[in-house]
Design a protein around this motif. Structure first.
Motif, PDB file in Angstrom:
ATOM      1  N   VAL A 129     -19.722  -6.228   3.966  1.00 11.91           N
ATOM      2  CA  VAL A 129     -20.694  -5.509   3.122  1.00 11.91           C
ATOM      3  C   VAL A 129     -20.636  -6.071   1.702  1.00 11.91           C
ATOM      4  N   ALA A 130     -19.402  -6.235   1.167  1.00 18.62           N
ATOM      5  CA  ALA A 130     -19.250  -6.708  -0.213  1.00 18.62           C
ATOM      6  C   ALA A 130     -19.759  -8.150  -0.361  1.00 18.62           C
ATOM      7  N   LEU A 131     -19.502  -8.967   0.631  1.00 22.70           N
ATOM      8  CA  LEU A 131     -19.968 -10.358   0.556  1.00 22.70           C
ATOM      9  C   LEU A 131     -21.490 -10.416   0.532  1.00 22.70           C
ATOM     10  N   ILE A 132     -22.126  -9.536   1.312  1.00 25.85           N
ATOM     11  CA  ILE A 132     -23.597  -9.526   1.366  1.00 25.85           C
ATOM     12  C   ILE A 132     -24.170  -8.966   0.071  1.00 25.85           C
ATOM     13  N   LEU A 133     -23.605  -7.820  -0.399  1.00 22.96           N
ATOM     14  CA  LEU A 133     -24.204  -7.126  -1.540  1.00 22.96           C
ATOM     15  C   LEU A 133     -23.709  -7.619  -2.899  1.00 22.96           C
ATOM     16  N   ALA A 134     -22.489  -8.181  -2.942  1.00 18.99           N
ATOM     17  CA  ALA A 134     -21.945  -8.568  -4.249  1.00 18.99           C
ATOM     18  C   ALA A 134     -21.539 -10.035  -4.338  1.00 18.99           C
ATOM     19  N   GLY A 135     -21.141 -10.579  -3.214  1.00 17.12           N
ATOM     20  CA  GLY A 135     -20.666 -11.967  -3.235  1.00 17.12           C
ATOM     21  C   GLY A 135     -19.155 -12.024  -3.323  1.00 17.12           C
ATOM     22  N   PRO A 136     -18.570 -13.218  -3.168  1.00 13.66           N
ATOM     23  CA  PRO A 136     -17.111 -13.319  -3.132  1.00 13.66           C
ATOM     24  C   PRO A 136     -16.475 -13.222  -4.523  1.00 13.66           C
ATOM     25  N   ILE A 137     -15.166 -12.884  -4.534  1.00 14.35           N
ATOM     26  CA  ILE A 137     -14.412 -12.981  -5.787  1.00 14.35           C
ATOM     27  C   ILE A 137     -13.304 -14.008  -5.562  1.00 14.35           C
ATOM     28  N   ARG A 138     -12.751 -14.492  -6.652  1.00 11.55           N
ATOM     29  CA  ARG A 138     -11.731 -15.523  -6.542  1.00 11.55           C
ATOM     30  C   ARG A 138     -10.379 -14.863  -6.230  1.00 11.55           C
ATOM     31  N   LEU A 139      -9.764 -15.302  -5.136  1.00  8.16           N
ATOM     32  CA  LEU A 139      -8.455 -14.769  -4.766  1.00  8.16           C
ATOM     33  C   LEU A 139      -7.427 -15.885  -4.845  1.00  8.16           C
ATOM     34  N   THR A 140      -6.225 -15.513  -5.276  1.00 11.05           N
ATOM     35  CA  THR A 140      -5.153 -16.521  -5.315  1.00 11.05           C
ATOM     36  C   THR A 140      -4.042 -16.094  -4.355  1.00 11.05           C
ATOM     37  N   VAL A 141      -3.260 -17.069  -3.937  1.00 10.82           N
ATOM     38  CA  VAL A 141      -2.153 -16.774  -3.018  1.00 10.82           C
ATOM     39  C   VAL A 141      -1.162 -15.831  -3.689  1.00 10.82           C
ATOM     40  N   SER A 142      -0.850 -16.109  -4.971  1.00 13.13           N
ATOM     41  CA  SER A 142       0.135 -15.258  -5.665  1.00 13.13           C
ATOM     42  C   SER A 142      -0.421 -13.845  -5.845  1.00 13.13           C
ATOM     43  N   GLY A 143      -1.724 -13.745  -6.104  1.00 13.02           N
ATOM     44  CA  GLY A 143      -2.354 -12.422  -6.258  1.00 13.02           C
ATOM     45  C   GLY A 143      -2.284 -11.645  -4.958  1.00 13.02           C
ATOM     46  N   LEU A 144      -2.588 -12.337  -3.846  1.00  9.05           N
ATOM     47  CA  LEU A 144      -2.532 -11.673  -2.539  1.00  9.05           C
ATOM     48  C   LEU A 144      -1.110 -11.262  -2.196  1.00  9.05           C
ATOM     49  N   ALA A 145      -0.150 -12.093  -2.620  1.00  4.39           N
ATOM     50  CA  ALA A 145       1.259 -11.762  -2.353  1.00  4.39           C
ATOM     51  C   ALA A 145       1.631 -10.468  -3.085  1.00  4.39           C
ATOM     52  N   LEU A 146       1.188 -10.344  -4.345  1.00  5.78           N
ATOM     53  CA  LEU A 146       1.485  -9.117  -5.098  1.00  5.78           C
ATOM     54  C   LEU A 146       0.830  -7.912  -4.423  1.00  5.78           C
ATOM     55  N   PHE A 147      -0.410  -8.123  -3.959  1.00 10.52           N
ATOM     56  CA  PHE A 147      -1.136  -7.053  -3.256  1.00 10.52           C
ATOM     57  C   PHE A 147      -0.361  -6.626  -2.003  1.00 10.52           C
ATOM     58  N   LEU A 210       1.542  10.261 -11.624  1.00 12.31           N
ATOM     59  CA  LEU A 210       1.479  10.918 -10.314  1.00 12.31           C
ATOM     60  C   LEU A 210       1.547   9.876  -9.191  1.00 12.31           C
ATOM     61  N   PRO A 211       2.032  10.266  -8.003  1.00 17.12           N
ATOM     62  CA  PRO A 211       2.176   9.274  -6.926  1.00 17.12           C
ATOM     63  C   PRO A 211       0.841   8.802  -6.347  1.00 17.12           C
ATOM     64  N   PHE A 212      -0.220   9.588  -6.554  1.00 20.85           N
ATOM     65  CA  PHE A 212      -1.500   9.265  -5.907  1.00 20.85           C
ATOM     66  C   PHE A 212      -2.072   7.927  -6.377  1.00 20.85           C
ATOM     67  N   ALA A 213      -1.903   7.639  -7.692  1.00 21.91           N
ATOM     68  CA  ALA A 213      -2.445   6.385  -8.217  1.00 21.91           C
ATOM     69  C   ALA A 213      -1.755   5.178  -7.587  1.00 21.91           C
ATOM     70  N   SER A 214      -0.467   5.315  -7.319  1.00 26.21           N
ATOM     71  CA  SER A 214       0.222   4.154  -6.729  1.00 26.21           C
ATOM     72  C   SER A 214      -0.075   4.007  -5.238  1.00 26.21           C
ATOM     73  N   MET A 215      -0.768   5.005  -4.658  1.00 20.85           N
ATOM     74  CA  MET A 215      -1.194   4.881  -3.260  1.00 20.85           C
ATOM     75  C   MET A 215      -2.545   4.178  -3.151  1.00 20.85           C
ATOM     76  N   ILE A 216      -3.425   4.413  -4.125  1.00 19.72           N
ATOM     77  CA  ILE A 216      -4.806   3.940  -4.004  1.00 19.72           C
ATOM     78  C   ILE A 216      -5.180   2.946  -5.121  1.00 19.72           C
ATOM     79  N   TYR A 217      -5.087   3.435  -6.344  1.00 17.23           N
ATOM     80  CA  TYR A 217      -5.537   2.626  -7.480  1.00 17.23           C
ATOM     81  C   TYR A 217      -4.765   1.303  -7.572  1.00 17.23           C
ATOM     82  N   ALA A 218      -3.424   1.415  -7.499  1.00 18.12           N
ATOM     83  CA  ALA A 218      -2.590   0.229  -7.728  1.00 18.12           C
ATOM     84  C   ALA A 218      -2.907  -0.903  -6.747  1.00 18.12           C
ATOM     85  N   PRO A 219      -2.964  -0.648  -5.420  1.00 15.90           N
ATOM     86  CA  PRO A 219      -3.312  -1.757  -4.516  1.00 15.90           C
ATOM     87  C   PRO A 219      -4.731  -2.278  -4.763  1.00 15.90           C
TER      88      PRO A 219
END
Lengths: 265, 325
Positions: A129-147, A210-219
């Motif tokens: 959906v995001a690729l169709i409506l918004a297009g890709p974003i730049r991802l890095t290996v180190s960024g994905l590792a942190l994620f 609060l713990p909720f932000a580290s469940m959703i926002y942070a990732p």
């Protein structure tokens, strides 16, 4: 080693069992696509009216990818509380305690097996959906590792929160109300639709604590805008949350099991 | 004695808290009240009692799920509630109303999972699994998701799942509930066979007298948390019901038969079914009188159904309870 094989196989079986719910998986994908489409249109209007090309430090495209991740996380949550509630209420707990496994650990790996499958499906559908409506974003290996560091911890934290709600079945007639409150808190205070930076300035430090932000926002944020400062802050919050939630689970479960009654066969 | 199940003065009280407005009312309910029983290894025992008698609570203490209020239990030498996980490797359980099979997966997937849960040696697991599949005739539905199985097929798979790790004690909690006559009989035969051939100790609870008669050699009746009867199945039947059923088919209509202590259960022109109180009329005397009444085509002397024995025991136990000590 045998213990690892035991719990890994439980997770694998749960994941396989979850794949049998093809219709449910499809309905979740449809629901998520609709929600994403609506919010993407809303953000398009907001960004069009904004004086800057960035809100909360995110471009329009990154904001949409943030939504994909947070939606994929929230819609992949297994109904752990309902499972525990039913185990307590129907006496199904007895069937599980007859096996040489830890009740909490078994539920944990089952929920992880289920969640990985659901998250994978949601992420794939959301990405299309995001690729169709918004297009890709730049991802890095180190960024994905942190994620990939913060995402599993977010799942663990959410599992413990859900498990605690389920254990309340030992005291409450129904845990549905509590589960609704918990899920709304995760949604509203966790930053599913809006990154924390968009909330009022005075509220932001509270939400981050609060713990909720580290469940959703942070990732979500880590996926679109990874950096070591956020990783440090998230790990501290997730670590603190895990200690508090895990302690609560241990204490509540110990007290609860003493209240275990046995009725009807 | 071989290590089986040893129970000494086992008690379990539950604290129930009820709120009436702002007033808290605490009630202590005794579910199990000083049970002492020894079950030698390899014996098959039926543990029966009316609803609320304490059987389920006792079974859950024997499997380590519940902690007792007082008393001592050794199952295969383990104290269940202190060594639940260690004991779990040596016991199996089938709960008729609760499944351990994964609903959306075929039984074979649950078997694979259980092999990991019990850390079974691969070769041992495969050998036991294949023996059980053959013995319990699971081959035709092994790859069918559990949700598509009939109840009889599912229960056979449930029992198989509980035997894969070759437990030394098998707890069966109403294993035949909801099954049709054929499926019930098949399952009883399989359980009895496994008990005799493998020497597994069977601990069975059921409300079905047929399960008790076909599977168990010993019956323990509990009521209000106490053991009210403990004996071999035939002895219990004899002790608690001094009657015999005399079923006769005549070649021609019989003359009137007058026997002290006889009750007519069924009568037609050529058939008669009598319940004989053997204290008033010995069976031999009853048969002699029947043979005098008309030429006999067929005759059978039967024991009364175990349901009646059980109903009588419950009735007596309740009467004693009301009279007090």
């Amino acid at each position: 080693m045998k213990a690892i094989a035991k719990y890994t196989w439980i997770a694998y079986t749960a994941a396989r069992s979850n794949l049998a719910y093809a219709a449910e998986a499809m309905s979740r994908v449809v629901f998520m696509t609709v929600v994403l489409y609506i919010f993407m249109r809303l953000w398009a209007v907001v960004y069009a009216g904004a004086v800057t090309d960035q809100l909360a430090g995110l471009t329009h495209r990154k904001m949409l990818w943030y939504l994909v991740i947070t939606e994929a996380i929230i819609l992949s949550a297994p109904r752990v509380w309902a499972e525990v509630d039913q185990d307590v209420r129907t006496g199904r707990m007895a069937v599980q305690l007859i096996h040489p496994v830890s009740y909490v650990l078994a539920h944990f790996v089952m929920s992880m097996g289920e969640r990985v499958v659901r998250f994978g499906i949601n992420l794939a559908a959301g990405s299309i959906v995001a690729l169709i409506l918004a297009g890709p974003i730049r991802l890095t290996v180190s960024g994905l590792a942190l994620f990939l560091v913060v995402l599993p911890l977010a799942f663990v934290l959410d599992f413990l929160g859900n498990f605690l709600v389920g254990l309340c079945a030992f005291w409450l007639e129904s845990t549905t109300g509590l589960a609704v409150i918990y899920s709304r808190l995760v949604m509203l205070l966790g930053g599913v639709f809006l990154p924390i930076e968009i909330y009022p300035k005075g509220l932001q430090p509270v939400l981050r604590m609060l713990p909720f932000a580290s469940m959703i926002y942070a990732p979500g944020r880590m996926f679109v805008e990874p950096h070591s400062g956020l990783l440090r802050e998230t790990i501290i919050m997730q670590g603190g949350g895990l200690i508090v939630f895990a302690t609560l689970v241990c204490v509540v479960q110990a007290v609860a099991l003493r209240r275990l009654f046995s009725n009807g066969g | 004695m071989n290590r089986g199940v040893e129970i000494r003065d086992l008690k379990k009280n539950f604290i129930l808290t009820r709120w009436r407005g702002l007033r808290r009312n605490v009630v202590e309910v005794t579910a199990v009240d000083g049970i002492s029983v020894d079950v030698p290894a390899g014996q098959s025992v039926a543990f029966i009692g009316p609803n609320g008698a304490g059987k389920s609570t006792t079974i859950k203490m024997l499997t380590g799920i519940l902690h007792p209020t007082s008393g001592d239990v050794r199952v295969l030498g383990f104290t269940p509630w202190r060594e639940r996980r260690k004991l779990a490797y040596h016991i199996g359980a089938v709960f008729g109303q609760r499944s351990q099979l994964w609903y959306h997966l075929p039984p074979t997937d649950t078997f694979e999972l259980l092999a990991r849960i019990y850390s079974l040696d691969r070769a041992d697991f495969v050998r036991t699994r294949d023996v059980l599949i053959d013995r319990f005739a699971l081959g035709s539905f092994l790859q069918t998701p559990v949700r598509k199985l009939s109840l009889g097929q599912r229960m056979r798979a449930e029992v198989t799942a509980s035997l894969l790790h070759r437990p030394k004690v098998l707890f069966l909690d109403e294993p035949t509930i909801g099954l049709d006559v054929i499926a019930r009989q098949e399952l009883r035969d399989l359980i009895r066979e496994w008990n005799r051939e493998e020497g597994v100790t069977i601990f069975l609870t059921s409300h079905d007298a047929g399960d008790i008669e076909h599977v168990a050699e010993r019956v323990i009746v509990i009521n209000h948390g106490r053991v009210v009867v403990d004996g071999q199945v035939p002895a219990v039947r004899k002790q608690y019901l001094g009657t015999k059923i005399l079923h006769v088919q005549f070649q021609e209509p019989p003359a009137a038969i007058d026997l002290p202590g006889a009750t007519v259960l069924f009568r037609s022109a050529y058939e008669l079914k009598l319940e004989i109180d053997t204290a008033l009329t010995p069976v031999q005397q009853a048969i002699a009188r029947v043979l005098d009444a008309a030429p006999v085509a067929d005759i059978a002397v039967e024991d009364p159904p175990l349901e009646e024995v059980i109903a009588r025991i419950y009735g007596q136990a309740d009467a004693i309870e009301k009279e007090g000590p």
